[in-house]
Scaffold this motif. Structure first.
Motif, mmCIF file in Angstrom:
data_model
loop_
_atom_site.group_PDB
_atom_site.id
_atom_site.type_symbol
_atom_site.label_atom_id
_atom_site.label_comp_id
_atom_site.label_asym_id
_atom_site.label_seq_id
_atom_site.Cartn_x
_atom_site.Cartn_y
_atom_site.Cartn_z
ATOM 1 N N SER A 159 42.090 41.511 74.840
ATOM 2 C CA SER A 159 41.124 42.540 74.429
ATOM 3 C C SER A 159 41.810 43.869 74.166
ATOM 4 O O SER A 159 41.460 44.578 73.217
ATOM 5 C CB SER A 159 40.041 42.709 75.493
ATOM 6 O OG SER A 159 39.277 41.526 75.555
ATOM 7 N N SER A 160 42.788 44.216 75.000
ATOM 8 C CA SER A 160 43.448 45.500 74.767
ATOM 9 C C SER A 160 44.456 45.406 73.626
ATOM 10 O O SER A 160 44.979 46.411 73.171
ATOM 11 C CB SER A 160 44.089 46.051 76.043
ATOM 12 O OG SER A 160 45.106 45.190 76.463
ATOM 13 N N GLU A 200 33.117 48.971 80.647
ATOM 14 C CA GLU A 200 33.526 47.608 81.036
ATOM 15 C C GLU A 200 35.038 47.569 81.273
ATOM 16 O O GLU A 200 35.810 48.049 80.455
ATOM 17 C CB GLU A 200 33.149 46.639 79.901
ATOM 18 C CG GLU A 200 33.502 45.197 80.171
ATOM 19 C CD GLU A 200 32.845 44.664 81.434
ATOM 20 O OE1 GLU A 200 31.612 44.601 81.496
ATOM 21 O OE2 GLU A 200 33.593 44.323 82.381
ATOM 22 N N THR A 201 35.442 47.006 82.405
ATOM 23 C CA THR A 201 36.873 46.947 82.687
ATOM 24 C C THR A 201 37.405 45.514 82.711
ATOM 25 O O THR A 201 38.602 45.305 82.847
ATOM 26 C CB THR A 201 37.199 47.600 84.048
ATOM 27 O OG1 THR A 201 36.368 46.996 85.045
ATOM 28 C CG2 THR A 201 36.964 49.097 84.018
ATOM 29 N N ALA A 254 35.249 39.820 79.715
ATOM 30 C CA ALA A 254 33.874 40.139 79.298
ATOM 31 C C ALA A 254 33.885 40.803 77.919
ATOM 32 O O ALA A 254 33.047 40.499 77.062
ATOM 33 C CB ALA A 254 33.230 41.067 80.334
ATOM 34 N N VAL A 255 34.860 41.692 77.686
ATOM 35 C CA VAL A 255 34.992 42.329 76.371
ATOM 36 C C VAL A 255 35.257 41.264 75.304
ATOM 37 O O VAL A 255 34.650 41.261 74.233
ATOM 38 C CB VAL A 255 36.126 43.382 76.399
ATOM 39 C CG1 VAL A 255 36.429 43.883 74.993
ATOM 40 C CG2 VAL A 255 35.771 44.541 77.329
ATOM 41 N N GLU A 278 30.748 51.244 75.355
ATOM 42 C CA GLU A 278 31.053 51.117 76.789
ATOM 43 C C GLU A 278 31.290 49.651 77.141
ATOM 44 O O GLU A 278 32.186 49.310 77.909
ATOM 45 C CB GLU A 278 29.889 51.653 77.638
ATOM 46 C CG GLU A 278 29.675 53.154 77.556
ATOM 47 C CD GLU A 278 28.832 53.590 76.351
ATOM 48 O OE1 GLU A 278 28.595 52.751 75.439
ATOM 49 O OE2 GLU A 278 28.429 54.757 76.309
ATOM 50 N N ALA A 279 30.462 48.772 76.566
ATOM 51 C CA ALA A 279 30.561 47.341 76.873
ATOM 52 C C ALA A 279 31.840 46.729 76.292
ATOM 53 O O ALA A 279 32.269 45.653 76.699
ATOM 54 C CB ALA A 279 29.341 46.604 76.326
ATOM 55 N N LEU A 280 32.458 47.442 75.326
ATOM 56 C CA LEU A 280 33.712 46.959 74.733
ATOM 57 C C LEU A 280 34.929 47.540 75.456
ATOM 58 O O LEU A 280 36.061 47.311 75.040
ATOM 59 C CB LEU A 280 33.754 47.333 73.250
ATOM 60 C CG LEU A 280 32.704 46.607 72.399
ATOM 61 C CD1 LEU A 280 32.540 47.277 71.053
ATOM 62 C CD2 LEU A 280 33.102 45.138 72.233
#
Ligand code: ZN
Length: 478
Positions: A64-65, A99-100, A104-105, A86-88
């Protein structure tokens, strides 16, 4: 699993003849041209990757990152469909929790992957998934976790560290972009590291040349501190720029870059420029003074380029931070920069009157206003020795955007008043994909010219190589 030289990547999600003409005659020519350039080294003269990646060479943290959170092409599309940033996991400046969990992202990204249908982002992502991670199936909710695992496992291998990928991508040179006040510590670390990968910086002084930039007055004061010049005076301020440009050149810079609301330029007398400088640095300048100052600084930068050889890039016409809410919560460069109408002919005249006929000056113009291609930009670049056209930028760095550019600019400006391709990206794994898309679209275009006898095939081979490699290297003096 070791990354392959990426242009050859083929799988169901990256078929070998993608973007080449459907007509068999043109396709056969395009295929020959593409095969001659697919594996040329990548010259990336303008972009926004983080020099820290190459300096530290640490593994990318997670899928994700790597693919979602740094790429505003990705999250602006999701945001437009109501997926909260925020959710991403986009970091908020105001302390809002985000979101961390990267899994989930990723699941959210995968569940919304259909939103990228028909966009260049989809082409770039599929190319990277296929070439780097051997994926053969479209990302979706059902395979999201398996794809995450596969990418995450690969990212922990030495072959997926930034330097190894840089080498696997065939990057000959890449430019990053740093603000005028940056200490360039990552570039210094790189220079001292002995690694042979060539990463150069670019001088981006907007924070100290644009009176509307956040913290402008403090930034100008800081410019004085780090150069030992008195930036309360016009001459000291200009001298400080000269010193910073020399410092950036020590870390390989061959270009400066200027992101401005318009292409306005000015060529004031010294006395008028001094008065204007005082107005913007001591008072609260009005909109006209701020705009005029930005315009004067473009001309000053062009004059400095005559002395130190830096190529001057002008990226005008973006209405930055258009979304006040997103700007307040997440800050700059969050996918909320929206194009505006841009004039070049009148706006650039003061600068061109001053330096437009200098054959040793290289000014590269970009646009977010496609109506300017045939009306303004191609005629200007097809006349003034100092001007070249940059490739289709941002929203237009796309298959149809590139075709529109070719259709509207090339007949008037010629190929040799253009500057090849820029990937202009923050998304590291998309670099080979972006260059590959550009090479395919170039070869498709050249094949059409050969098929209807506007160009001989040997000329098309020369041009395919110039467009993929030579023009960027020459225009940016790399
Ligand atoms: Zn850029």
């Amino acid at each position: 699993m070791i990354p392959q030289r990426l242009p050859a990547a083929t799988s169901r999600i990256a078929p070998p003849d993608r973007l080449l003409p459907a007509d068999p005659t043109a396709r056969a020519i395009a295929r020959r041209l593409y095969d001659s350039v697919a594996a040329l080294p990548i010259v990336s003269p303008h972009g926004h990757t983080d020099p820290r990646w190459y300096a530290e060479n640490e593994a990318f943290a997670d899928p994700s990152s790597l693919f979602v959170t740094p790429d505003h092409y990705v999250f602006r599309m999701l945001h437009s469909q109501g997926v909260p940033m925020e959710a991403l996991g986009i970091p908020a400046k105001d302390g809002t929790p985000v979101e961390t969990d990267p899994r989930a992202v990723w699941r959210l990204f995968a569940a919304n992957y259909h939103l990228f249908r028909g966009t260049p982002t989809r082409l770039w992502l599929d190319h990277a998934f296929a070439a780097l991670f051997g994926l053969d199936e479209r990302l979706n909710t059902a395979n999201a976790d398996a794809v995450y695992e596969r990418i995450d496992t690969a990212l922990k291998l030495p072959a997926y560290r930034p330097r190894a990928l840089f080498e696997a991508f065939g990057i000959e040179v890449i430019a990053t972009t740093e603000g005028a006040l940056d200490d360039l510590k990552w570039h210094a670390r790189l220079a001292a590291s002995g690694w042979k990968g060539r990463v150069v910086t670019t001088y981006r002084p907007d924070a100290v040349t644009d009176p509307d930039f956040e913290g402008f007055r403090a930034n100008v004061a800081r410019l004085g501190e780090i150069t030992g010049e008195d930036t309360a005076t016009w001459t000291g301020y200009l001298e400080a720029h000269r010193k910073r440009r020399a410092f950036f050149r020590r870390y390989g810079a061959t270009a400066s870059d200027h992101g401005l609301p318009s292409a306005r330029t000015a060529n004031l007398s010294v006395a008028d420029a001094e008065r204007l400088f005082r107005a913007v640095t001591t008072g609260a300048p009005n909109a006209e003074e701020a705009d005029l100052f930005r315009g004067q600084m473009l001309t000053e930068m062009a004059r400095m380029s005559l002395d130190d050889g830096l190529v001057l890039q002008i990226h005008p016409g973006s209405r930055r931070n258009h979304n006040a809410y997103v700007f307040a919560r997440f800050g700059r460069d969050m996918g909320a920069d929206i194009p505006g109408r841009t004039d070049y002919v009148a706006a650039l005249k003061p600068l061109l009157d001053a330096v437009g006929n200098e054959p040793d000056l290289s000014i590269i113009l970009f646009t977010l206003d496609e109506t300017a291609y045939s009306r303004e930009l191609a005629p200007l670049a097809g006349h003034y020795p100092a001007l070249k056209l940059g490739p289709p930028w941002w929203f237009f760095d796309s298959v149809e955007g590139m075709k529109r550019f070719k259709a509207q600019a090339i007949e008037t400006a010629g190929f040799y008043n253009t500057a090849g391709f820029n990937d202009d990206t923050r998304a590291f794994p998309s670099i080979p994909a972006r260059h590959d898309v550009a090479r395919r679209v170039d070869c498709a275009h050249l094949a059409e010219l050969v098929a209807d006898h506007r160009l001989d095939e040997d000329e098309a081979f020369d041009l395919a190589s110039d467009l993929a490699y030579g023009l960027a290297k020459k225009a940016y003096r790399l």
